[in-house]
Motif scaffolding. Structure first.
Motif, PDB file in Angstrom:
ATOM      1  N   THR A  44      49.171 -17.810   0.903  1.00 25.48           N
ATOM      2  CA  THR A  44      49.888 -19.092   0.936  1.00 25.48           C
ATOM      3  C   THR A  44      49.581 -19.917   2.177  1.00 25.48           C
ATOM      4  O   THR A  44      49.862 -21.115   2.197  1.00 25.48           O
ATOM      5  CB  THR A  44      51.404 -18.856   0.892  1.00 25.48           C
ATOM      6  OG1 THR A  44      51.805 -18.151   2.090  1.00 25.48           O
ATOM      7  CG2 THR A  44      51.801 -18.036  -0.328  1.00 25.48           C
ATOM      8  N   GLY A  45      49.038 -19.277   3.224  1.00 24.67           N
ATOM      9  CA  GLY A  45      48.843 -19.947   4.500  1.00 24.67           C
ATOM     10  C   GLY A  45      50.092 -20.021   5.338  1.00 24.67           C
ATOM     11  O   GLY A  45      50.078 -20.555   6.453  1.00 24.67           O
ATOM     12  N   GLU A  46      51.208 -19.472   4.842  1.00 18.05           N
ATOM     13  CA  GLU A  46      52.469 -19.558   5.563  1.00 18.05           C
ATOM     14  C   GLU A  46      52.483 -18.658   6.800  1.00 18.05           C
ATOM     15  O   GLU A  46      51.856 -17.595   6.814  1.00 18.05           O
ATOM     16  CB  GLU A  46      53.624 -19.150   4.647  1.00 18.05           C
ATOM     17  CG  GLU A  46      53.903 -20.122   3.525  1.00 18.05           C
ATOM     18  CD  GLU A  46      54.989 -19.627   2.604  1.00 18.05           C
ATOM     19  OE1 GLU A  46      55.716 -20.463   2.046  1.00 18.05           O
ATOM     20  OE2 GLU A  46      55.119 -18.390   2.428  1.00 18.05           O
ATOM     21  N   LEU A  47      53.243 -19.090   7.798  1.00 13.96           N
ATOM     22  CA  LEU A  47      53.524 -18.284   8.977  1.00 13.96           C
ATOM     23  C   LEU A  47      54.906 -17.672   8.808  1.00 13.96           C
ATOM     24  O   LEU A  47      55.901 -18.377   8.642  1.00 13.96           O
ATOM     25  CB  LEU A  47      53.497 -19.151  10.235  1.00 13.96           C
ATOM     26  CG  LEU A  47      53.808 -18.427  11.553  1.00 13.96           C
ATOM     27  CD1 LEU A  47      52.668 -17.488  11.940  1.00 13.96           C
ATOM     28  CD2 LEU A  47      54.079 -19.433  12.673  1.00 13.96           C
ATOM     29  N   ILE A  48      54.972 -16.347   8.830  1.00 17.18           N
ATOM     30  CA  ILE A  48      56.224 -15.612   8.712  1.00 17.18           C
ATOM     31  C   ILE A  48      56.545 -15.100  10.113  1.00 17.18           C
ATOM     32  O   ILE A  48      55.814 -14.280  10.659  1.00 17.18           O
ATOM     33  CB  ILE A  48      56.083 -14.470   7.703  1.00 17.18           C
ATOM     34  CG1 ILE A  48      55.714 -15.067   6.335  1.00 17.18           C
ATOM     35  CG2 ILE A  48      57.349 -13.641   7.614  1.00 17.18           C
ATOM     36  CD1 ILE A  48      55.206 -14.061   5.350  1.00 17.18           C
ATOM     37  N   PHE A  49      57.606 -15.598  10.725  1.00 17.72           N
ATOM     38  CA  PHE A  49      57.802 -15.371  12.157  1.00 17.72           C
ATOM     39  C   PHE A  49      59.186 -14.816  12.465  1.00 17.72           C
ATOM     40  O   PHE A  49      60.108 -14.849  11.651  1.00 17.72           O
ATOM     41  CB  PHE A  49      57.564 -16.670  12.935  1.00 17.72           C
ATOM     42  CG  PHE A  49      58.578 -17.761  12.702  1.00 17.72           C
ATOM     43  CD1 PHE A  49      59.762 -17.802  13.420  1.00 17.72           C
ATOM     44  CD2 PHE A  49      58.341 -18.758  11.757  1.00 17.72           C
ATOM     45  CE1 PHE A  49      60.693 -18.809  13.216  1.00 17.72           C
ATOM     46  CE2 PHE A  49      59.269 -19.771  11.545  1.00 17.72           C
ATOM     47  CZ  PHE A  49      60.443 -19.793  12.272  1.00 17.72           C
ATOM     48  N   PHE A  50      59.293 -14.297  13.691  1.00 13.33           N
ATOM     49  CA  PHE A  50      60.592 -13.902  14.226  1.00 13.33           C
ATOM     50  C   PHE A  50      60.633 -14.239  15.706  1.00 13.33           C
ATOM     51  O   PHE A  50      59.605 -14.432  16.363  1.00 13.33           O
ATOM     52  CB  PHE A  50      60.893 -12.425  13.968  1.00 13.33           C
ATOM     53  CG  PHE A  50      59.975 -11.439  14.653  1.00 13.33           C
ATOM     54  CD1 PHE A  50      60.422 -10.656  15.712  1.00 13.33           C
ATOM     55  CD2 PHE A  50      58.668 -11.263  14.223  1.00 13.33           C
ATOM     56  CE1 PHE A  50      59.593  -9.733  16.324  1.00 13.33           C
ATOM     57  CE2 PHE A  50      57.825 -10.338  14.823  1.00 13.33           C
ATOM     58  CZ  PHE A  50      58.289  -9.574  15.887  1.00 13.33           C
ATOM     59  N   ASP A  51      61.848 -14.337  16.212  1.00 12.83           N
ATOM     60  CA  ASP A  51      62.098 -14.711  17.607  1.00 12.83           C
ATOM     61  C   ASP A  51      63.283 -13.877  18.068  1.00 12.83           C
ATOM     62  O   ASP A  51      64.219 -13.641  17.297  1.00 12.83           O
ATOM     63  CB  ASP A  51      62.413 -16.209  17.675  1.00 12.83           C
ATOM     64  CG  ASP A  51      62.722 -16.697  19.082  1.00 12.83           C
ATOM     65  OD1 ASP A  51      62.444 -15.963  20.048  1.00 12.83           O
ATOM     66  OD2 ASP A  51      63.253 -17.817  19.212  1.00 12.83           O
ATOM     67  N   TYR A  52      63.248 -13.387  19.295  1.00 16.88           N
ATOM     68  CA  TYR A  52      64.358 -12.559  19.757  1.00 16.88           C
ATOM     69  C   TYR A  52      64.612 -12.801  21.247  1.00 16.88           C
ATOM     70  O   TYR A  52      63.782 -13.381  21.956  1.00 16.88           O
ATOM     71  CB  TYR A  52      64.088 -11.077  19.496  1.00 16.88           C
ATOM     72  CG  TYR A  52      62.931 -10.476  20.273  1.00 16.88           C
ATOM     73  CD1 TYR A  52      63.124  -9.915  21.527  1.00 16.88           C
ATOM     74  CD2 TYR A  52      61.642 -10.469  19.742  1.00 16.88           C
ATOM     75  CE1 TYR A  52      62.083  -9.360  22.238  1.00 16.88           C
ATOM     76  CE2 TYR A  52      60.589  -9.918  20.445  1.00 16.88           C
ATOM     77  CZ  TYR A  52      60.808  -9.364  21.693  1.00 16.88           C
ATOM     78  OH  TYR A  52      59.756  -8.821  22.392  1.00 16.88           O
ATOM     79  N   GLY A  53      65.778 -12.369  21.720  1.00 15.94           N
ATOM     80  CA  GLY A  53      66.121 -12.554  23.120  1.00 15.94           C
ATOM     81  C   GLY A  53      67.359 -11.762  23.495  1.00 15.94           C
ATOM     82  O   GLY A  53      67.913 -11.005  22.689  1.00 15.94           O
ATOM     83  N   ASP A  54      67.822 -11.968  24.722  1.00 15.32           N
ATOM     84  CA  ASP A  54      68.970 -11.226  25.245  1.00 15.32           C
ATOM     85  C   ASP A  54      70.305 -11.891  24.932  1.00 15.32           C
ATOM     86  O   ASP A  54      71.357 -11.335  25.241  1.00 15.32           O
ATOM     87  CB  ASP A  54      68.841 -11.058  26.764  1.00 15.32           C
ATOM     88  CG  ASP A  54      67.725 -10.105  27.151  1.00 15.32           C
ATOM     89  OD1 ASP A  54      67.377  -9.239  26.322  1.00 15.32           O
ATOM     90  OD2 ASP A  54      67.191 -10.232  28.269  1.00 15.32           O
ATOM     91  N   GLU A  55      70.279 -13.101  24.385  1.00 17.45           N
ATOM     92  CA  GLU A  55      71.507 -13.818  24.062  1.00 17.45           C
ATOM     93  C   GLU A  55      71.575 -14.046  22.548  1.00 17.45           C
ATOM     94  O   GLU A  55      70.572 -14.050  21.849  1.00 17.45           O
ATOM     95  CB  GLU A  55      71.534 -15.173  24.799  1.00 17.45           C
ATOM     96  CG  GLU A  55      71.337 -15.077  26.302  1.00 17.45           C
ATOM     97  CD  GLU A  55      72.459 -14.322  27.009  1.00 17.45           C
ATOM     98  OE1 GLU A  55      73.584 -14.311  26.472  1.00 17.45           O
ATOM     99  OE2 GLU A  55      72.209 -13.767  28.096  1.00 17.45           O
ATOM    100  N   LEU A  56      72.798 -14.276  22.058  1.00 14.08           N
ATOM    101  CA  LEU A  56      72.995 -14.554  20.638  1.00 14.08           C
ATOM    102  C   LEU A  56      72.293 -15.842  20.227  1.00 14.08           C
ATOM    103  O   LEU A  56      72.293 -16.806  20.999  1.00 14.08           O
ATOM    104  CB  LEU A  56      74.492 -14.649  20.331  1.00 14.08           C
ATOM    105  CG  LEU A  56      75.275 -13.338  20.353  1.00 14.08           C
ATOM    106  CD1 LEU A  56      76.785 -13.617  20.280  1.00 14.08           C
ATOM    107  CD2 LEU A  56      74.868 -12.454  19.171  1.00 14.08           C
ATOM    108  N   PRO A  57      71.738 -15.913  19.019  1.00 11.58           N
ATOM    109  CA  PRO A  57      71.497 -14.789  18.120  1.00 11.58           C
ATOM    110  C   PRO A  57      70.351 -13.929  18.663  1.00 11.58           C
ATOM    111  O   PRO A  57      69.335 -14.447  19.131  1.00 11.58           O
ATOM    112  CB  PRO A  57      71.100 -15.466  16.807  1.00 11.58           C
ATOM    113  CG  PRO A  57      70.472 -16.754  17.227  1.00 11.58           C
ATOM    114  CD  PRO A  57      71.213 -17.174  18.459  1.00 11.58           C
TER     115      PRO A  57
END
Length: 507
Positions: A200-213
């Motif tokens: 599809t050419g789509e980017l499936i991503f995630f992001d994380y950190g020490d604070e919510l969310p």
């Protein structure tokens, strides 16, 4: 270049690589430090090259068209504190195959911190081993963009393992263009190992950190526009390293290997602990699903760095990857202030398969093989659907001389049977993550392993580097050709293949 070793002065280096080698193309400050991840195989280079018409030993396949790109740490300035291999500034190296000829480029990723340090003439970061400085970034250290590399929306994207700011590099010159910000999304951050779905050419991503969310999951279209993003509820800050996807779902990771927030707040140090009493959880969410649609599956406690592939089989979702039961090995006597870092870098993992039943909640899991391998890749055409083969790097364990992380051989797996085929790089020769290069015009009706496997190696006997091309169906015969690279290539992290029809479109 002098190859004269200097013994006893650098005990960590002596034990790992047999002494210190002095390179004309390395920054001279590295020789003031007794740290194996600054010497020998790991010594950074100072050259940025563009070289066409590389020498090829053997027969270059006429249908090999595209580019092999590899990211990795290449520090310019000495860290403020003790050096960690994750501290190095990102440098992308590209090997281009076109019209029966091969070219090479390498460029630093010109991050914001890279520019600041160039102006100051010194490092602005305290480094991964801390103490941290939160005026630099949310993680207290500089974003080096040195971990992952993707082909996405017509350019090269570089990513940092700590969910940093992605950068956009010109695919032909590797010149840094800008931050890569998805249209319609305010945060710049993306984690390394966000994925591009070739179908599809789509980017499936995630992001994380020490604070919510603590975690978010999203999808962008092939043109860099945000399509979907939702927060994911977690018990606390976590350090997920990868994500999987199928045709209809994404697979998110909640792993019991994380830092103590109280220690971080009080002492500005990230102290990682593997919590053996907490199950590993994998969350399966529809690719356009809402937060409350995620389903969590509990598995045996482990850590997972890299996913090979995921797919659906009726009511089951299957995930292949490499599992670690010991993500924080014991330190060894005599390694001094570097002991914790050296232990953490001694990667122990093996090929593994998990199966999740979406109807009953049942989990099945088990080893594919027990050999210590990681940096696992597969044919990207088959990402998201059933695949059989993967290509790993063999990693020596401590008792095999693996005092530092290095790749000594290429391993191809049939993940359905556990059968493997190997190619040993040779005594003192060390590889890079290998990519699968499909033949032009290949699709999901093609034979999955009909293509090429490509990696870079550096020979510590001569300090020459090559790009090796294997017939993916015959790994054990060895490379069909060896491309002679114009300079020494240090150890690196992740790599990607860009198809010729994408890389040279309009050229």
């Amino acid at each position: 270049m002098s190859l004269a070793p200097k013994f006893n002065e650098f005990p960590h280096v002596d034990r790992c690589l047999g002494g210190v080698t002095y390179f004309d193309d390395a920054p001279q400050w590295i020789y003031n430090l007794d740290n194996p991840y600054l010497h020998g195989l790991y010594a950074p280079t100072t050259e940025e090259l563009s070289v066409d018409g590389l020498e090829v030993v053997g027969e270059l396949p006429a249908d090999l068209v595209g580019g092999y790109f590899r990211n990795g740490p290449n520090p310019v300035f000495e860290s403020k504190n003790r050096h960690h291999p994750f501290d190095g500034d990102g440098m992308v190296r590209g090997v281009y195959f076109k019209d029966g000829k091969v070219s090479y480029r390498n460029r630093w990723v010109e991050t914001s911190a890279f520019g600041e340090e160039a102006a100051d003439g010194k490092s602005v970061s305290p480094g991964v081993m801390g103490p941290f400085d939160y005026s630099i970034s949310q993680f207290g250290i500089k974003d080096t963009s040195n971990t992952d590399v993707l082909w996405y929306n017509g350019d090269i994207m570089t990513l940092w393992y700590n969910a940093g700011h992605p950068y956009r590099l010109d695919s032909q010159t590797l010149t840094t263009k800008s931050h890569y910000q998805l249209e319609g999304r305010e945060p710049l951050r993306l984690s390394a190992h966000s994925k591009v779905d070739w179908s599809t050419g789509e980017l499936i991503f995630f992001d994380y950190g020490d604070e919510l969310p603590y975690l978010t999951f999203g999808v962008a279209d092939a043109n860099g526009c945000l399509q979907h993003e939702v927060p994911i509820e977690l018990p606390g800050p976590r350090l997920p390293h990868d994500i999987g996807f199928t045709t209809n779902y994404a697979v998110l990771h909640d792993l019991p290997f994380f830092h103590d927030m109280e220690v971080l707040r009080r002492h500005k140090q990230r102290v990682l602990t593997f919590h053996k009493d907490i199950p590993t959880r994998f969350g399966i969410i529809p690719r356009r699903g809402q937060s409350d649609e995620i389903r969590w599956f509990e598995c045996q406690p482990c850590y997972i760095l890299h996913v090979t592939n995921c797919w659906e089989e009726g009511e089951w979702v299957v995930m292949d990857g490499c599992r670690s039961l010991n993500p924080m090995p014991d330190s060894q006597p005599g390694e001094g202030e570097l002991a914790h870092m050296l232990a953490y870098m001694r990667l122990e993992a093996n090929a593994y398969r998990w199966r999740f039943n979406l109807r009953t909640g049942e989990v099945k899991e088990g080893d594919i093989d027990l050999l210590n391998t990681e940096f696992n890749k597969s044919n990207p055409i088959f990402h998201g659907v059933k695949s059989q083969y993967s290509y790993h790097q063999r990693i020596p364990l401590l008792h095999e001389g693996g005092h530092t992380l290095r790749f000594t051989g290429l391993v191809k797996y049939d993940n359905d049977t556990g059968t493997s085929w190997q190619w040993d790089y040779g005594q003192g020769v060390f590889g890079s993550e290998a990519v699968f290069a499909p033949k032009p015009g290949a699709d999901r009706s093609s034979v999955e392993d009909d293509g090429y496997v490509i990696t870079m190696v550096t020979d510590s006997n001569t300090w020459k580097s090559e790009c090796l091309v294997f017939d993916a169906q015959d790994i054990e015969t060895g490379p069909v050709c060896r491309v002679q690279l114009p300079h020494r290539v240090p150890f690196g992290f992740h790599a990607v293949w860009a198809r010729g029809e994408d890389l040279y479109q309009g050229a």
